[in-house]
Design an enzyme around this catalytic site. Structure first.
Site, PDB file in Angstrom:
ATOM      1  N   LYS A 207       0.858  -1.184   0.000  1.00  0.00           N
ATOM      2  CA  LYS A 207       0.000   0.000   0.000  1.00  0.00           C
ATOM      3  C   LYS A 207       0.895   1.236   0.000  1.00  0.00           C
ATOM      4  O   LYS A 207       1.712   1.432   0.897  1.00  0.00           O
ATOM      5  CB  LYS A 207      -0.903   0.002   1.229  1.00  0.00           C
ATOM      6  CG  LYS A 207      -1.740   1.271   1.325  1.00  0.00           C
ATOM      7  CD  LYS A 207      -2.789   1.181   2.396  1.00  0.00           C
ATOM      8  CE  LYS A 207      -3.569   2.478   2.495  1.00  0.00           C
ATOM      9  NZ  LYS A 207      -4.606   2.411   3.513  1.00  0.00           N
ATOM     10  N   ARG A 217     -10.742   9.981   1.683  1.00  0.00           N
ATOM     11  CA  ARG A 217     -10.603  10.678   2.966  1.00  0.00           C
ATOM     12  C   ARG A 217     -11.695  11.729   3.124  1.00  0.00           C
ATOM     13  O   ARG A 217     -12.137  12.002   4.241  1.00  0.00           O
ATOM     14  CB  ARG A 217      -9.200  11.287   3.083  1.00  0.00           C
ATOM     15  CG  ARG A 217      -8.134  10.190   3.164  1.00  0.00           C
ATOM     16  CD  ARG A 217      -6.721  10.740   3.219  1.00  0.00           C
ATOM     17  NE  ARG A 217      -5.734   9.674   3.104  1.00  0.00           N
ATOM     18  CZ  ARG A 217      -4.428   9.865   2.956  1.00  0.00           C
ATOM     19  NH1 ARG A 217      -3.945  11.094   2.915  1.00  0.00           N
ATOM     20  NH2 ARG A 217      -3.606   8.841   2.853  1.00  0.00           N
ATOM     21  N   LYS A 260      -2.129  -1.429  -3.827  1.00  0.00           N
ATOM     22  CA  LYS A 260      -3.005  -0.270  -3.787  1.00  0.00           C
ATOM     23  C   LYS A 260      -2.183   1.001  -3.892  1.00  0.00           C
ATOM     24  O   LYS A 260      -1.187   1.115  -3.183  1.00  0.00           O
ATOM     25  CB  LYS A 260      -3.758  -0.297  -2.453  1.00  0.00           C
ATOM     26  CG  LYS A 260      -4.619   0.895  -2.189  1.00  0.00           C
ATOM     27  CD  LYS A 260      -5.250   0.733  -0.850  1.00  0.00           C
ATOM     28  CE  LYS A 260      -6.075   1.967  -0.558  1.00  0.00           C
ATOM     29  NZ  LYS A 260      -6.570   1.966   0.782  1.00  0.00           N
TER      30      LYS A 260
END
Ligand code: PBG
Length: 335
Positions: A207, A217, A260
């Site tokens: 990640k 977010r 990711k």
């Protein structure tokens, strides 16, 4: 070889790749990569309240759902053939604290949601996120000391409690997305000790500290209040380190490994595919979603075609599974 020689060769060319591109049927016959609904995992945002469906400004077409409405969204996804959802909670400000206590509340939003989904749509695979950022006042994925340092091992202790509470609620797979060292092993040992042998771990192994998470977010209101996530998430410049992370996660007991974001990291997906025999997942993240939506809204790209091309590239790179906010759209396109 002179230019002339190579021209002679071209004239005598026997193999002509265009032969197999001539008709739709021929093209289908030689198609190497196929995207199917089985590849898709649908990430969903759950919030408190009733009859709430609030669109996320930077992710048009994506919503925060209250549990009652989320259940029908999950049912719809399942009816479209989607096998799995990944849950992300929007935590009310008054429930956040420095240590993310709410993350392991047995009656917390995630735990209640998992139970309700397992009652309503028992067959769908429920994946829960294991990370503290939605639950902490500071928005970091870990505990923070008074100098602003993110503490590894104390964070892992909280993550273990969180994973156990999600397993108790009925999660099929827990997905640590925090990038603390040693968390996969600690979670595996704790799950086994509690008898949750069948609860698997989808590890966010590689990640990256990415600017592509911005819209997510916004969705969770979870942006870090200070600093950034570079002391735990990976540097975009690194590839060998991704292999090291995966090696560790596998040794610690991961069942599925993930890369990711996806699009800017197709080379990493490809390398991990070569490295391991475990399933490899890719997360087509919020920023990737937002870019396609924004360009499509301007009429600058053909949305459906760009979605299919993007997801196909992830599969071609080696992803077995793709977490994507486009899951329902794609399921509809594929029928
Ligand atoms: C939190 C988490 C993030 C995402 C999934 N889990 C954001 C972050 O690390 O800041 C991003 C998903 C997306 O952008 O779609 N641990």
């Amino acid at each position: 070889m002179t230019v002339e020689d190579s021209q002679v060769k071209t004239d005598r060319l026997i193999y002509r790749p265009r032969r197999l591109r001539r008709t739709t049927a021929l093209r289908r016959m030689v198609q190497e990569t196929t995207l199917t609904v089985n590849d898709l995992i649908y990430p969903l945002f759950v919030m408190e309240g009733e009859q709430q469906k609030v669109e996320i400004a930077s992710m048009p077409g994506c919503y925060r759902y209250s549990l009652d409405l989320l259940l029908s969204e999950v049912q719809q996804a399942f009816d479209l053939g989607i096998n799995a959802i990944a849950l992300f909670p929007v935590i009310s400000e008054h429930l956040k604290d420095d240590t993310g206590t709410e993350s392991h509340n047995p009656d917390g939003l995630v735990q209640r949601t998992v139970k309700a989904i397992k009652q309503t749509v028992p067959e769908i695979v429920v994946i829960t996120d294991v990370a503290l950022d939605p639950f902490t006042t500071h928005g970091h994925d870990g505990l923070v000391d008074d100098k602003g340092i993110i503490l590894n091992d104390p964070t892992v202790e909280v993550l273990v409690k969180m994973a156990l509470s999600q397993a108790a609620a009925g999660a099929d797979l827990v997905a640590p997305s925090d990038m603390m060292d040693g968390r996969v092993g600690a979670i595996r040992r704790a799950l086994d000790a509690a008898g949750y042998y069948d609860v698997g771990i989808l590890a966010y192994s590689a990640k990256y500290a990415s600017a592509y998470y911005g819209p997510f977010r916004d969705a969770l209101d979870s942006a870090p209040k200070f600093g950034d996530k570079k002391t735990y998430q990976m540097d975009a410049a690194n590839a060998r380190e991704a292999i090291k992370e995966v090696e560790l996660d596998i040794a610690e007991g991961a069942d599925i490994v993930m890369v990711k974001p996806a699009l800017a990291y197709l080379d990493i997906i490809h390398q991990l595919r070569e490295y391991t025999h475990l399933p490899v997942a890719a997360y087509n993240v919020s920023g990737e979603y937002a870019m396609i939506k924004a360009a499509a809204q301007h009429g600058w790209i053909d949305e459906k075609k760009v979605i299919l091309e993007s997801l196909t590239s992830m599969k071609r790179a080696g992803a077995d599974l793709i977490l994507t906010y486009f899951a329902k759209d794609v399921a509809l396109m594929l029928v």
